[in-house]
Design an enzyme around this catalytic site. Structure first.
Site, PDB file in Angstrom:
ATOM      1  N   CYS A 115     -36.036  16.698  33.384  1.00 49.62           N
ATOM      2  CA  CYS A 115     -35.968  18.095  34.221  1.00 49.62           C
ATOM      3  C   CYS A 115     -34.529  18.570  33.803  1.00 49.62           C
ATOM      4  CB  CYS A 115     -36.178  18.118  35.470  1.00 49.62           C
ATOM      5  SG  CYS A 115     -37.789  17.255  35.815  1.00 49.62           S
ATOM      6  N   HIS A 263     -34.175  24.578  38.165  1.00 52.75           N
ATOM      7  CA  HIS A 263     -35.109  23.769  37.896  1.00 52.75           C
ATOM      8  C   HIS A 263     -36.431  24.232  38.586  1.00 52.75           C
ATOM      9  CE1 HIS A 263     -37.811  21.136  35.865  1.00 52.75           C
ATOM     10  NE2 HIS A 263     -37.869  20.507  37.170  1.00 52.75           N
ATOM     11  N   ASN A 293     -44.444  22.955  37.147  1.00 53.43           N
ATOM     12  CA  ASN A 293     -43.214  22.096  36.653  1.00 53.43           C
ATOM     13  C   ASN A 293     -43.316  21.987  35.226  1.00 53.43           C
ATOM     14  OD1 ASN A 293     -40.988  20.697  35.848  1.00 53.43           O
ATOM     15  ND2 ASN A 293     -41.320  19.270  37.598  1.00 53.43           N
TER      16      ASN A 293
HETATM   17  O1  UT7 Z   1     -39.339  17.520  38.312  1.00 58.68           O
HETATM   18  C1  UT7 Z   1     -39.334  16.101  38.517  1.00 58.68           C
HETATM   19  C2  UT7 Z   1     -38.737  16.048  39.755  1.00 58.68           C
HETATM   20  N1  UT7 Z   1     -39.809  15.957  40.742  1.00 58.68           N
HETATM   21  C3  UT7 Z   1     -39.432  16.704  42.011  1.00 58.68           C
HETATM   22  O2  UT7 Z   1     -38.622  17.060  42.212  1.00 58.68           O
HETATM   23  C4  UT7 Z   1     -40.376  16.349  43.081  1.00 58.68           C
HETATM   24  C5  UT7 Z   1     -40.006  16.288  44.467  1.00 58.68           C
HETATM   25  N2  UT7 Z   1     -41.168  15.807  45.313  1.00 58.68           N
HETATM   26  C6  UT7 Z   1     -42.093  16.890  45.646  1.00 58.68           C
HETATM   27  O3  UT7 Z   1     -42.053  17.641  45.147  1.00 58.68           O
HETATM   28  C7  UT7 Z   1     -42.738  16.427  46.918  1.00 58.68           C
HETATM   29  O4  UT7 Z   1     -42.343  14.834  47.373  1.00 58.68           O
HETATM   30  C8  UT7 Z   1     -44.452  16.084  46.455  1.00 58.68           C
HETATM   31  C9  UT7 Z   1     -45.035  17.671  46.222  1.00 58.68           C
HETATM   32  C10 UT7 Z   1     -44.570  15.221  45.167  1.00 58.68           C
HETATM   33  C11 UT7 Z   1     -45.358  15.574  47.508  1.00 58.68           C
HETATM   34  O5  UT7 Z   1     -45.243  16.285  48.859  1.00 58.68           O
HETATM   35  P1  UT7 Z   1     -44.789  15.483  49.992  1.00 58.68           P
HETATM   36  O6  UT7 Z   1     -44.663  16.731  51.075  1.00 58.68           O
HETATM   37  O7  UT7 Z   1     -43.506  14.733  49.723  1.00 58.68           O
HETATM   38  O8  UT7 Z   1     -46.223  14.893  50.428  1.00 58.68           O
HETATM   39  P2  UT7 Z   1     -46.236  13.041  50.741  1.00 58.68           P
HETATM   40  O9  UT7 Z   1     -45.964  12.676  49.509  1.00 58.68           O
HETATM   41  O10 UT7 Z   1     -45.422  12.664  51.725  1.00 58.68           O
HETATM   42  O11 UT7 Z   1     -47.827  13.181  50.850  1.00 58.68           O
HETATM   43  C12 UT7 Z   1     -48.240  13.650  52.216  1.00 58.68           C
HETATM   44  C13 UT7 Z   1     -49.702  13.320  52.072  1.00 58.68           C
HETATM   45  C14 UT7 Z   1     -50.312  11.926  51.825  1.00 58.68           C
HETATM   46  O12 UT7 Z   1     -51.195  11.675  52.702  1.00 58.68           O
HETATM   47  P3  UT7 Z   1     -51.128  10.801  53.868  1.00 58.68           P
HETATM   48  O13 UT7 Z   1     -50.216   9.649  53.417  1.00 58.68           O
HETATM   49  O14 UT7 Z   1     -50.442  11.511  55.082  1.00 58.68           O
HETATM   50  O15 UT7 Z   1     -52.553  10.766  54.566  1.00 58.68           O
HETATM   51  C15 UT7 Z   1     -50.417  12.195  50.511  1.00 58.68           C
HETATM   52  O16 UT7 Z   1     -51.501  11.231  50.073  1.00 58.68           O
HETATM   53  O17 UT7 Z   1     -50.196  14.280  51.311  1.00 58.68           O
HETATM   54  C16 UT7 Z   1     -51.264  13.520  50.475  1.00 58.68           C
HETATM   55  N3  UT7 Z   1     -51.209  13.861  49.091  1.00 58.68           N
HETATM   56  C17 UT7 Z   1     -51.868  15.175  48.601  1.00 58.68           C
HETATM   57  N4  UT7 Z   1     -53.032  15.645  49.196  1.00 58.68           N
HETATM   58  C18 UT7 Z   1     -53.547  16.703  48.887  1.00 58.68           C
HETATM   59  C19 UT7 Z   1     -50.341  13.727  47.911  1.00 58.68           C
HETATM   60  N5  UT7 Z   1     -50.541  14.598  46.991  1.00 58.68           N
HETATM   61  C20 UT7 Z   1     -51.863  15.285  47.478  1.00 58.68           C
HETATM   62  C21 UT7 Z   1     -52.351  16.156  46.699  1.00 58.68           C
HETATM   63  N6  UT7 Z   1     -53.454  16.941  47.314  1.00 58.68           N
HETATM   64  N7  UT7 Z   1     -52.103  16.759  45.419  1.00 58.68           N
END
Ligand code: UT7
Length: 343
Positions: A115, A263, A293
């Site tokens: 990134c 980014h 992204n």
């Molecule tokens: O450019 C590279 C650098 N990358 C980044 O900067 C990414 C930084 N991180 C993020 O953007 C976020 O952490 C994500 C968007 C990847 C994830 O969002 P989050 O708010 O941190 O969600 P989470 O991983 O804590 O997941 C929450 C819930 C989980 O379910 P449970 O365990 O609460 O039942 C996940 O399994 O959301 C679920 N989940 C989804 N649900 C629907 C994870 N991905 C998805 C999805 N659709 N695509």
């Protein structure tokens, strides 16, 4: 003094538009979840079937940037290609692009800073230019993520985020004492977080053959991310980084910066960043909604858009910054200007 100026920019995204609803047909996700958690509404992916690599997208963006600069490929004396999704394991996509541009011996350097690929690339190009090693550099950021994503519920946290795309900038040495061009760059890396966002296989360290059938079954050839950790690192380090690079560039107030292109990893990260530094609306440019992204392509793609929209004019100062896999993070401050070339 020799300074590095941008002479032309170009962008290219493939035609296949993939909406959040399209993804919800392939995995358990929803338009609502993706918009709320990331801000993404759609992304573009390369066509299914055929062979479109990072160098192909990069070629299209480069042709536009070269035309806008009024340069022919032969005018280039250096190519820097930033990607985490090279066409092939080796040789680098820069070499492939060089050939596709019809060049025969122009040096080409690939960089793998994810990134922050464009930020590292701009710092590298600037160092080459200021040291006299190069006068006209083509810097490309290009990614084909879609062919490497786990488009099932198992991989949904990563798969919904990434889009394909490319952008290029033509950079030129000019001789001037004016404070223009790349005013400062600041680069960081912290390898202890490497496993927090990585694509593990195929890899040379895996014996005997870089990947095993078991690894394929487990999906270890897809990127894995500790999203929460990367999110936390980004929202804490990007504000700190802003103050650090302003100091390095001799800027004392955010008022001296006309445009910030962060980014585009997650709209929420950029909103946190904006709130932390109390940055006025309109100073930050976000386009993650349209593209997802696109990693190394993100910042030049946004830059090309703001130039096209007349939002980044001659005399304006911009801040580019980001954090991503490595982890790496970094920034550049660039002042747009019209200065005649020194040759
Ligand atoms: O450019 C590279 C650098 N990358 C980044 O900067 C990414 C930084 N991180 C993020 O953007 C976020 O952490 C994500 C968007 C990847 C994830 O969002 P989050 O708010 O941190 O969600 P989470 O991983 O804590 O997941 C929450 C819930 C989980 O379910 P449970 O365990 O609460 O039942 C996940 O399994 O959301 C679920 N989940 C989804 N649900 C629907 C994870 N991905 C998805 C999805 N659709 N695509």
């Amino acid at each position: 003094m020799i300074k590095t100026l941008i002479r032309g920019t170009g962008r290219y995204v493939p035609e296949r538009l993939v909406t959040n609803d399209d993804l919800s047909k392939k995995m358990e996700t929803s338009d609502e979840w993706i918009r709320q958690r990331t801000g993404i509404e759609q992304r573009y992916w390369v066509p299914e079937g055929g062979e479109t690599g990072a160098s192909d997208l990069g070629l299209e963006a480069s042709k536009i940037a070269l035309e806008r600069a009024g340069w022919k490929p032969e005018d280039l004396d250096f190519i820097i290609f930033a990607t985490l999704s090279p066409d092939i394991f080796f040789p680098g996509s820069g070499c492939l692009l060089q050939h596709k541009l019809g060049l025969s011996s122009t040096p080409a350097l690939d960089i793998r800073q994810q990134c922050t690929g464009f930020i590292y690339g701009l710092a590298t190009a600037d160092a080459y230019i200021r040291s006299g090693m190069a006068r006209r550099v083509l810097l490309v950021g290009s990614e084909v993520h879609s062919t490497g994503l786990d488009v099932t519920t198992r991989g949904r946290d990563v798969a919904v985020i990434f889009g394909d795309g490319a952008a290029a900038v033509c950079l030129e040495a000019v001789e001037t004492d004016e404070p223009v061009g790349v005013l400062a760059s600041l680069l960081f890396a912290e390898g202890k977080h490497a496993a927090s966002l990585m694509l593990e296989a195929p890899a040379s360290r895996i014996t005997p053959e870089r990947i095993t059938h078991e690894m394929l079954d487990e999906g270890r050839h897809y990127p894995k991310m500790n999203g929460k950790l990367i999110f936390k690192l980004a929202v804490t380090r990007l504000p700190e980084l802003t103050l650090q690079i302003m100091e390095k560039a001799g800027l004392t107030s955010l008022d001296e910066i006309d445009l910030i292109i962060p980014h585009q990893a997650n709209l929420r990260i950029n909103q946190f960043y904006q709130e932390t530094l109390k940055i006025p609306e309109g100073k930050i440019y976000n386009n993650i909604q349209k593209y997802g992204n696109t990693t190394a392509a993100t910042i030049p793609l946004a830059l090309d858009e703001v130039i096209e929209q007349g939002r980044f004019k001659k005399g304006d100062t911009a801040l580019f910054l980001g954090l991503g896999a490595g982890v790496t993070w970094g920034a550049n401050i660039y002042r747009h200007a019209e200065v005649l070339p020194s040759r």
